[in-house]
Design a protein around this motif. Structure first.
Motif, mmCIF file in Angstrom:
data_model
loop_
_atom_site.group_PDB
_atom_site.id
_atom_site.type_symbol
_atom_site.label_atom_id
_atom_site.label_comp_id
_atom_site.label_asym_id
_atom_site.label_seq_id
_atom_site.Cartn_x
_atom_site.Cartn_y
_atom_site.Cartn_z
ATOM 1 N N ARG A 72 -4.224 -4.286 2.004
ATOM 2 C CA ARG A 72 -5.537 -3.762 2.203
ATOM 3 C C ARG A 72 -6.352 -5.102 2.239
ATOM 4 O O ARG A 72 -7.459 -5.098 2.917
ATOM 5 C CB ARG A 72 -5.710 -2.960 0.810
ATOM 6 N N GLN A 73 -6.299 -5.941 1.135
ATOM 7 C CA GLN A 73 -7.194 -7.225 1.196
ATOM 8 C C GLN A 73 -7.147 -8.035 2.581
ATOM 9 O O GLN A 73 -7.947 -8.749 2.640
ATOM 10 C CB GLN A 73 -6.855 -8.218 0.126
ATOM 11 N N GLU A 74 -6.223 -7.942 3.109
ATOM 12 C CA GLU A 74 -5.822 -8.536 4.557
ATOM 13 C C GLU A 74 -6.512 -7.911 5.658
ATOM 14 O O GLU A 74 -6.809 -8.246 6.675
ATOM 15 C CB GLU A 74 -4.384 -8.799 4.918
ATOM 16 N N GLY A 75 -6.888 -6.385 5.400
ATOM 17 C CA GLY A 75 -7.805 -5.948 6.440
ATOM 18 C C GLY A 75 -6.852 -4.954 7.519
ATOM 19 O O GLY A 75 -7.033 -4.518 8.196
ATOM 20 N N VAL A 76 -5.461 -4.977 6.828
ATOM 21 C CA VAL A 76 -4.482 -3.969 7.402
ATOM 22 C C VAL A 76 -5.197 -2.548 7.189
ATOM 23 O O VAL A 76 -5.210 -2.160 6.277
ATOM 24 C CB VAL A 76 -2.994 -4.150 6.555
ATOM 25 N N ASP A 77 -4.634 -1.692 8.370
ATOM 26 C CA ASP A 77 -5.418 -0.456 8.532
ATOM 27 C C ASP A 77 -4.230 0.756 7.959
ATOM 28 O O ASP A 77 -4.763 1.613 7.437
ATOM 29 C CB ASP A 77 -5.549 -0.083 9.942
ATOM 30 N N ILE A 78 -2.921 0.626 8.329
ATOM 31 C CA ILE A 78 -2.204 1.620 7.859
ATOM 32 C C ILE A 78 -0.894 1.010 7.591
ATOM 33 O O ILE A 78 -0.135 -0.099 8.146
ATOM 34 C CB ILE A 78 -1.638 2.367 9.327
ATOM 35 N N ALA A 79 0.071 1.622 6.582
ATOM 36 C CA ALA A 79 1.401 1.187 6.079
ATOM 37 C C ALA A 79 2.026 2.569 6.390
ATOM 38 O O ALA A 79 1.491 3.541 6.119
ATOM 39 C CB ALA A 79 1.121 1.011 4.654
ATOM 40 N N VAL A 80 3.288 2.242 7.055
ATOM 41 C CA VAL A 80 4.204 3.466 7.297
ATOM 42 C C VAL A 80 5.560 2.905 6.670
ATOM 43 O O VAL A 80 6.050 1.610 6.529
ATOM 44 C CB VAL A 80 4.405 3.445 8.766
ATOM 45 N N THR A 81 6.327 3.951 6.387
ATOM 46 C CA THR A 81 7.629 3.741 5.923
ATOM 47 C C THR A 81 8.603 4.937 6.304
ATOM 48 O O THR A 81 8.047 5.608 6.771
ATOM 49 C CB THR A 81 7.751 3.400 4.255
ATOM 50 N N TYR A 82 9.713 4.534 6.153
ATOM 51 C CA TYR A 82 10.882 5.472 6.470
ATOM 52 C C TYR A 82 11.920 5.713 5.348
ATOM 53 O O TYR A 82 12.702 4.738 4.998
ATOM 54 C CB TYR A 82 11.781 4.855 7.801
ATOM 55 N N GLY A 83 11.619 6.834 4.642
ATOM 56 C CA GLY A 83 12.308 6.871 3.349
ATOM 57 C C GLY A 83 12.067 8.171 2.655
ATOM 58 O O GLY A 83 11.639 9.069 3.115
ATOM 59 N N ASP A 84 12.489 8.437 1.427
ATOM 60 C CA ASP A 84 12.421 9.513 0.623
ATOM 61 C C ASP A 84 10.587 9.953 0.393
ATOM 62 O O ASP A 84 10.205 9.521 -0.141
ATOM 63 C CB ASP A 84 12.822 9.405 -0.656
ATOM 64 N N PRO A 85 10.288 11.010 1.054
ATOM 65 C CA PRO A 85 9.060 11.571 1.021
ATOM 66 C C PRO A 85 8.640 11.681 -0.650
ATOM 67 O O PRO A 85 7.298 11.495 -0.907
ATOM 68 C CB PRO A 85 8.966 12.806 1.741
ATOM 69 N N MET A 98 6.558 -0.894 5.737
ATOM 70 C CA MET A 98 7.307 -1.230 4.515
ATOM 71 C C MET A 98 8.823 -0.967 4.399
ATOM 72 O O MET A 98 8.986 0.356 4.239
ATOM 73 C CB MET A 98 6.069 -0.524 3.388
ATOM 74 N N ALA A 99 9.633 -1.675 4.604
ATOM 75 C CA ALA A 99 11.004 -1.456 4.386
ATOM 76 C C ALA A 99 11.616 -2.825 4.626
ATOM 77 O O ALA A 99 11.206 -3.888 5.656
ATOM 78 C CB ALA A 99 11.422 -0.396 5.597
ATOM 79 N N PRO A 100 12.955 -3.158 4.079
ATOM 80 C CA PRO A 100 13.174 -2.252 2.855
ATOM 81 C C PRO A 100 12.553 -2.640 1.515
ATOM 82 O O PRO A 100 11.978 -3.727 1.434
ATOM 83 C CB PRO A 100 14.880 -2.529 2.682
ATOM 84 N N VAL A 101 13.115 -1.618 0.841
ATOM 85 C CA VAL A 101 12.422 -1.842 -0.694
ATOM 86 C C VAL A 101 13.586 -1.936 -1.689
ATOM 87 O O VAL A 101 14.660 -1.199 -1.590
ATOM 88 C CB VAL A 101 11.443 -0.994 -1.333
ATOM 89 N N ALA A 102 13.793 -3.185 -2.606
ATOM 90 C CA ALA A 102 14.951 -2.862 -3.641
ATOM 91 C C ALA A 102 14.410 -3.304 -4.957
ATOM 92 O O ALA A 102 13.587 -4.099 -5.115
ATOM 93 C CB ALA A 102 16.143 -3.919 -2.928
ATOM 94 N N VAL A 103 15.043 -2.573 -5.956
ATOM 95 C CA VAL A 103 14.952 -3.025 -7.337
ATOM 96 C C VAL A 103 16.370 -3.281 -7.981
ATOM 97 O O VAL A 103 17.152 -2.179 -7.624
ATOM 98 C CB VAL A 103 14.079 -1.801 -8.118
ATOM 99 N N ALA A 104 16.749 -4.370 -8.455
ATOM 100 C CA ALA A 104 18.181 -4.448 -9.086
ATOM 101 C C ALA A 104 18.311 -3.335 -9.877
ATOM 102 O O ALA A 104 17.625 -2.950 -10.783
ATOM 103 C CB ALA A 104 17.961 -5.650 -9.816
ATOM 104 N N THR A 105 19.635 -3.113 -9.637
ATOM 105 C CA THR A 105 20.263 -1.657 -10.316
ATOM 106 C C THR A 105 20.086 -1.780 -11.689
ATOM 107 O O THR A 105 19.432 -0.607 -12.225
ATOM 108 C CB THR A 105 21.825 -1.814 -9.960
#
Length: 179
Positions: free
Chosen positions: A109-122, A82-89
């Motif tokens: 989840r509905q597609e059956g994906v097992d794991i989501a990972v991201t690289y950002g602010d914990p 999951m990256a990148p993520v943006a919300v208009a300022t």
């Protein structure tokens, strides 16, 4: 707020959203880097390896998120980055990002994906269920400049367990500058 997965029709607007959002928060260089990444993800990533969710308010694009496939040699689980993520300022601080992330993770989840990972602010991503993982348990496709930002969550009832094999990301993410 309306959510959409139609990214091809809105490719230019999505790219501009990511460029302007990261330019405002991180500066010119980061804005250009993330804008180019968004453009490449849309143009070059095979549809089976890409999910894009956008948020709209009164016909205006206010947020966007990319999910791209991570493949682990020797591990059958389905993993998406999951990256990148943006919300208009002008729309930040209203919960749009969290709702966008929750919507995207539910779709995976509905597609059956097992794991989501991201690289950002914990601290931020922890609010939507992400927990710290180590590169040893869930190898990153490139060396991590900030290993504390490597976080993941199981999208099933199964706990997160170590992934087998090296990781491979989509071509647009295969750049050490992004990690």
């Amino acid at each position: 707020m309306d959510f959409s997965t139609d990214y091809e029709t809105h490719a230019y607007a999505i790219t501009e959203l990511f460029t302007s959002t990261f330019l405002a928060s991180e500066g010119t260089e980061e804005g250009a880097l993330i804008g180019a990444l968004a453009r490449r993800l849309i143009a070059e990533t095979p549809p089976e390896d890409l999910r894009v969710v956008t948020a709209w308010a009164d016909g205006t694009l206010v947020g966007g998120i990319f999910f791209t496939r991570l493949t682990y040699t020797g591990d059958p689980r389905t993993v998406f980055l999951m990256a990148p993520v943006a919300v208009a300022t002008a729309h930040q601080g209203k919960g749009i990002g969290q709702r966008l992330i929750a919507h995207g993770l539910d779709a995976l989840r509905q597609e059956g994906v097992d794991i989501a990972v991201t690289y950002g602010d914990p601290a931020f991503y922890g609010r939507v269920g992400f927990k710290p993982v180590t590169d040893a348990d869930l190898p990153a496709p490139q060396p991590l400049h900030q290993p504390q930002g490597w976080i993941a969550q199981s999208l099933t009832d199964a706990p997160l367990t170590p992934m087998r094999g090296p990781a491979r990301c989509v071509a647009a993410f295969d750049d050490p500058a992004l990690w």
